[in-house]
Design an enzyme around this catalytic site. Structure first.
Site, PDB file in Angstrom:
ATOM      1  N   ALA A   1      34.382  55.708  49.854  1.00 28.76           N
ATOM      2  CA  ALA A   1      33.577  55.299  48.699  1.00 28.76           C
ATOM      3  C   ALA A   1      32.091  55.515  48.933  1.00 28.76           C
ATOM      4  CB  ALA A   1      33.847  53.830  48.367  1.00 28.76           C
TER       5      ALA A   1
ATOM      6  N   GLU B   1      43.019  57.594  48.787  1.00 28.94           N
ATOM      7  CA  GLU B   1      44.244  58.315  48.445  1.00 28.94           C
ATOM      8  C   GLU B   1      44.683  57.846  47.066  1.00 28.94           C
ATOM      9  OE1 GLU B   1      47.328  55.309  50.737  1.00 28.94           O
ATOM     10  OE2 GLU B   1      46.604  57.099  51.769  1.00 28.94           O
TER      11      GLU B   1
ATOM     12  N   GLN C   1      37.731  43.353  40.993  1.00 31.46           N
ATOM     13  CA  GLN C   1      38.815  42.504  41.472  1.00 31.46           C
ATOM     14  C   GLN C   1      38.402  41.763  42.740  1.00 31.46           C
ATOM     15  OE1 GLN C   1      41.470  46.134  41.346  1.00 31.46           O
ATOM     16  NE2 GLN C   1      42.983  44.597  40.786  1.00 31.46           N
TER      17      GLN C   1
ATOM     18  N   CYS D   1      32.511  15.253  37.399  1.00 29.92           N
ATOM     19  CA  CYS D   1      33.393  14.135  37.018  1.00 29.92           C
ATOM     20  C   CYS D   1      33.785  13.256  38.196  1.00 29.92           C
ATOM     21  CB  CYS D   1      34.638  14.652  36.318  1.00 29.92           C
ATOM     22  SG  CYS D   1      35.828  15.470  37.422  1.00 29.92           S
TER      23      CYS D   1
ATOM     24  N   HIS E   1      38.735  38.118  39.158  1.00 26.20           N
ATOM     25  CA  HIS E   1      39.563  37.295  40.040  1.00 26.20           C
ATOM     26  C   HIS E   1      38.793  36.144  40.670  1.00 26.20           C
ATOM     27  CE1 HIS E   1      42.646  40.810  40.586  1.00 26.20           C
ATOM     28  NE2 HIS E   1      42.801  40.155  39.451  1.00 26.20           N
TER      29      HIS E   1
END
Length: 232
Positions: free
Chosen positions: A216, A200, A88, A136, A106
């Protein structure tokens, strides 16, 4: 030989110094979602939105991948089954950490998108409102970010991978944003073992088979090591 799908959220990059959205001092405490993360906000004040993502792009460039990013790259390199990271996050810390099989659902800070022809190109460090598309030539450049109200990228690929997964892990996610918050239910229906790794429990934490709580940079390398040792 197991197939593993890993969903990552802001928590995996927080220890690299990337601000999260939902902390008390996070990005949503500093900015209204409606102003900087919706198509309507961009239409109303494109300069504000472009400046917001310029600042985030600079912060991401100054950050370095941490032990959790590197551990997931190790898992991809050494695990005998398939490993897909679905993030994400819009930073490029997974790539710089060594991950290759990766989906930015995302969008990405280092990408620009033409709102007219949908051409994509590498974003400059500082975009400007009204930048021209190199394909373009329309003055329709925008950050290649999925804003609220827009469809996340590569959903078909993601759901196919979840349907084939033996293990589904979510790392550092809040469980507040759909469709990603619904991935654990999809994985469970497909028969995968589900694991949440977080500081948590998330808003959908009760739906996981198991939880590993802690930073982590500690929990993810330990989990990867256990997977590789088991040869699962």
């Amino acid at each position: 030989m197991s197939n593993i799908v890993i969903l990552t959220g802001a928590g995996i990059s927080a220890e690299s110094g990337i601000e999260t959205f939902r902390a008390e001092t996070g990005l949503w405490a500093q900015h209204r979602v409606e102003d900087v993360a919706t198509p309507e906000g961009f239409a109303c004040n494109p300069e504000l939105v472009v400046d917001f993502y310029n600042a985030r792009r600079a912060a991401a460039a100054a950050a370095a991948p941490n032990a959790a990013h590197k551990a997931l790259a190790r898992l991809e390199a050494e695990h005998k089954g398939k490993v897909l990271v679905v993030t994400q996050n819009v930073d490029d810390l997974h790539e710089r950490g060594g991950s290759c099989n990766l989906v930015h659902m995302h969008g990405a800070l280092n990408s620009a998108l033409c709102a007219t022809c949908e051409h994509r190109w590498t974003a400059p460090m500082e975009m400007r409102a009204g930048d021209a598309c190199p394909s373009c030539n329309a003055a329709a450049a925008r950050p290649d970010i999925v804003w609220f109200g827009e469809m996340p990228y590569q959903m078909d690929l993601i759901f196919e991978a979840i349907g084939e997964a033996d293990i589904f892990a979510a790392i550092g996610t809040s469980g507040n944003v759909y469709p990603a918050a619904g991935f654990v239910a999809e994985a469970a229906r497909a028969g995968a073992h589900t694991l949440e790794i977080n500081l948590e429990p998330s808003a959908v934490g009760a739906q996981f088979d198991k939880a590993l709580l802690g930073p982590a940079t500690k929990t993810v390398p330990a989990w990867v090591e256990s997977i590789l040792r088991a040869g699962a």
